[in-house]
Design a protein around this motif. Structure first.
Motif, PDB file in Angstrom:
ATOM      1  N   PHE B  54      -3.975  -4.705   5.472  1.00  0.00           N
ATOM      2  CA  PHE B  54      -4.572  -3.418   5.102  1.00  0.00           C
ATOM      3  C   PHE B  54      -3.501  -2.499   4.523  1.00  0.00           C
ATOM      4  CE2 PHE B  54      -5.993   0.891   5.790  1.00  0.00           C
ATOM      5  CZ  PHE B  54      -7.376   0.869   5.746  1.00  0.00           C
ATOM      6  N   ARG B  56      -0.634  -3.313   3.209  1.00  0.00           N
ATOM      7  CA  ARG B  56      -0.137  -3.813   1.925  1.00  0.00           C
ATOM      8  C   ARG B  56      -1.139  -3.548   0.801  1.00  0.00           C
ATOM      9  NH1 ARG B  56       4.775  -3.381   1.720  1.00  0.00           N
ATOM     10  NH2 ARG B  56       4.987  -4.848   0.020  1.00  0.00           N
ATOM     11  N   HIS B  57      -2.420  -3.715   1.097  1.00  0.00           N
ATOM     12  CA  HIS B  57      -3.422  -3.405   0.077  1.00  0.00           C
ATOM     13  C   HIS B  57      -3.346  -1.934  -0.314  1.00  0.00           C
ATOM     14  CE1 HIS B  57      -6.054  -7.010   1.462  1.00  0.00           C
ATOM     15  NE2 HIS B  57      -5.128  -7.365   0.604  1.00  0.00           N
ATOM     16  N   GLY B  58      -3.194  -1.112   0.691  1.00  0.00           N
ATOM     17  CA  GLY B  58      -3.073   0.319   0.433  1.00  0.00           C
ATOM     18  C   GLY B  58      -1.878   0.610  -0.463  1.00  0.00           C
ATOM     19  N   ARG B  59      -0.760  -0.018  -0.147  1.00  0.00           N
ATOM     20  CA  ARG B  59       0.456   0.194  -0.948  1.00  0.00           C
ATOM     21  C   ARG B  59       0.262  -0.294  -2.376  1.00  0.00           C
ATOM     22  NH1 ARG B  59       3.116   3.077  -1.503  1.00  0.00           N
ATOM     23  NH2 ARG B  59       5.121   2.075  -1.831  1.00  0.00           N
ATOM     24  N   GLU B  60      -0.412  -1.451  -2.501  1.00  0.00           N
ATOM     25  CA  GLU B  60      -0.656  -1.973  -3.854  1.00  0.00           C
ATOM     26  C   GLU B  60      -1.504  -1.012  -4.673  1.00  0.00           C
ATOM     27  OE1 GLU B  60      -2.322  -5.868  -3.147  1.00  0.00           O
ATOM     28  OE2 GLU B  60      -0.472  -6.433  -2.092  1.00  0.00           O
ATOM     29  N   MET B  61      -2.351  -0.270  -3.984  1.00  0.00           N
ATOM     30  CA  MET B  61      -3.158   0.707  -4.702  1.00  0.00           C
ATOM     31  C   MET B  61      -2.435   2.037  -4.845  1.00  0.00           C
ATOM     32  SD  MET B  61      -6.989  -0.170  -3.515  1.00  0.00           S
ATOM     33  CE  MET B  61      -7.530   0.748  -4.959  1.00  0.00           C
ATOM     34  N   GLY B  62      -1.218   2.094  -4.392  1.00  0.00           N
ATOM     35  CA  GLY B  62      -0.404   3.267  -4.632  1.00  0.00           C
ATOM     36  C   GLY B  62      -0.485   4.354  -3.577  1.00  0.00           C
ATOM     37  N   PHE B  63      -1.230   4.105  -2.493  1.00  0.00           N
ATOM     38  CA  PHE B  63      -1.271   5.106  -1.429  1.00  0.00           C
ATOM     39  C   PHE B  63       0.088   5.204  -0.749  1.00  0.00           C
ATOM     40  CE2 PHE B  63      -5.809   3.965  -1.660  1.00  0.00           C
ATOM     41  CZ  PHE B  63      -6.387   5.229  -1.679  1.00  0.00           C
TER      42      PHE B  63
END
Lengths: 147, 147
Positions: B54, B56-63
DNA sequence: CCTTGCCCCTATAGTCGCTATAGCCATTAC
DNA sequence: GTAATGGCTATAGCGACTATAGGGGCAAGG
């Protein structure tokens, strides 16, 4: 304040920078080590001001300090071609272009996600769903580019 | 490796992260403090893995990590509306939009500058000219946005 | 038994471009 | 005399990691 002899505070005002930034640039060797008064205070002249403005312009255009250092060096070697200068500028442009692309795809993904959220309960929230999603897992999770 | 008990190295592989990043997230309180073996090694389970994915997905989306922390918290409060979640996502989208705009204007300026350079001597280099230019000085030199 | 290699641990420093703080000194005005 | 201003140095903080130093444990191979 004479036109060719000012304090760090005056220089800061003239270049719309702040004082610590000037000392920082000096430390990073972008600005030359200035003369000092008897009391140990830094004294600057118009050349320092121009150099500082050059640096700030570079920063406004998004160049990193290392590029700017190089550009400062190159700019004072009058008489050579500007190949290297162009190379730095072009590399910077490429970075900007790829960053734009990356941001645009994020923009697409984010707005789709937000749009498809029904604004109901958290349990059904589309945003959380996407973040929880493991469909894409195991693929190319390399570095996360700066956005 | 059992399905519900793995080391930090195994977790890292499964989430395509690296080990230090996991310890870093623990330190930043995004991941819970894990159990330890007798020898003092961290042990994880599928829940940790999901949480890490979760993040990492957030980071990939720039959060940013603070947003992700908040999203993690909100995502576990099932039963409420997803207003706050949407707010975080929307704010992020706005940030992305303005960053795109900023980068696009830089792009324009840079490519115009590069194009108008005659590739001659440094003394006439358009790039240096622009950086040396003091026409815009004295105007709004506020903060330099991150690019 | 000893070494090699691998994985784990903690703690700390480095990245980048500043900004902010603490604690001090000197000058100037009142 | 003292308060305000502005200078000085040295150091820490931001964000999101990454890298390094220096150590320990454990298994396989010689």
């Amino acid at each position: 304040m004479e036109i060719n002899d000012f304090s760090i505070g005056q220089l800061a005002k003239l270049a719309h920078t702040n004082v610590q930034t000037i000392r920082f640039y000096e430390h990073k060797q972008l600005l030359d080590i200035p003369l000092r008064t008897e009391a140990g205070q830094r004294r600057y002249n118009v050349d320092s001001l121009n150099k500082l403005k050059f640096i700030r312009h570079g920063r406004e255009m998004g160049f990193c300090l290392d590029d700017i250092k190089e550009l400062l060096l190159l700019s004072s070697t009058r008489g050579q071609t500007c190949e290297q200068i162009d190379a730095i500028a072009n590399a910077h442009l490429l970075r900007i272009n790829s960053r734009i692309k990356r941001l645009q795809s994020l923009q697409t993904e984010l707005s789709r996600m937000i749009k498809s959220c029904q604004h109901g309960e958290v349990a059904n929230c589309r945003v959380i769903e996407v973040l929880d999603d493991h469909k894409h897992c195991g693929k190319d999770h390399g570095e996360i580019e700066k956005i």
